[in-house]
Design a protein around this motif. Structure first.
Motif, PDB file in Angstrom:
ATOM      1  N   SER A  11      83.881  64.535   6.422  1.00 45.99           N
ATOM      2  CA  SER A  11      84.285  62.819   6.713  1.00 45.99           C
ATOM      3  C   SER A  11      82.650  62.451   6.958  1.00 45.99           C
ATOM      4  O   SER A  11      81.488  62.249   7.337  1.00 45.99           O
ATOM      5  N   THR A  90      90.411  59.726   0.649  1.00 44.58           N
ATOM      6  CA  THR A  90      90.536  59.618   1.850  1.00 44.58           C
ATOM      7  C   THR A  90      92.268  60.920   0.665  1.00 44.58           C
ATOM      8  O   THR A  90      92.810  60.575   0.476  1.00 44.58           O
ATOM      9  N   THR A 122      87.447  63.179   3.670  1.00 41.98           N
ATOM     10  CA  THR A 122      88.311  61.964   5.087  1.00 41.98           C
ATOM     11  C   THR A 122      87.276  61.097   5.189  1.00 41.98           C
ATOM     12  O   THR A 122      85.944  61.170   5.265  1.00 41.98           O
TER      13      THR A 122
END
Length: 125
Positions: A11, A90, A122
Motif C-alpha cells: 500500500s 490499484t 493499493t
C-alpha cells in the motif's frame, strides 16, 4: 514449465513508488518474453508492460513515463518500477511469461502461457 513468483506489492499513497519483482523458477531461454499485467474486480486482465527476447519494451498508454520494466537475466528476475502511482493503479499485478510471445501482445493476456499468483498494489488518494 516456468514458475513465477511475484513480490513487492503493498500500500502506498498517491504519488508514491513501488517496485515489483518476479522470480522465475528456471533460467529463461533467450526466446522468452515476460511481462506485467493487472486486474481489478469485475474487469479483465490488462497489460501493463512487457519485455521481449530482444530487450524491446512495450507499455500501456496509462503507465508510460511512470513505470519501467526491466529484466536481470543473471538472477532470472523481472522488475516493474512504478513511480507517480495513482489510485487507478490499484489492482492485483501478475507476472507472465511466454516462449516466443511477441512483446506487443500487451492486449492479449490469453497468449501468455505462464502466470504468477499475483501481488496486490493499493494506492490511496
Amino acid at each position: 514449465q516456468v514458475q513465477l513468483v511475484e513480490s513487492g506489492g503493498g500500500s502506498v499513497q498517491s504519488g508514491g513508488s513501488l517496485r515489483l519483482a518476479c522470480a522465475a523458477s528456471r533460467s529463461s531461454s533467450s526466446r522468452y518474453s515476460m511481462g506485467w499485467f493487472r486486474q481489478t474486480p469485475g474487469k479483465g486482465r490488462e497489460g501493463v508492460a512487457t519485455i521481449d527476447s530482444t530487450g524491446s519494451t512495450y507499455y500501456a498508454d496509462s503507465v508510460k513515463g511512470r513505470f519501467t520494466i526491466s529484466k536481470y537475466n543473471a538472477e532470472n528476475t523481472l522488475y516493474l518500477q512504478m513511480n507517480l502511482l495513482k489510485p487507478e493503479d490499484t489492482a492485483i499485478y501478475y507476472c507472465a511469461a511466454g516462449y516466443d510471445t511477441p512483446g506487443y501482445f500487451l492486449d492479449r493476456p490469453y497468449m501468455w502461457a505462464y502466470w504468477g499468483q499475483g501481488t496486490q498494489v493499493t494506492v490511496s488518494s
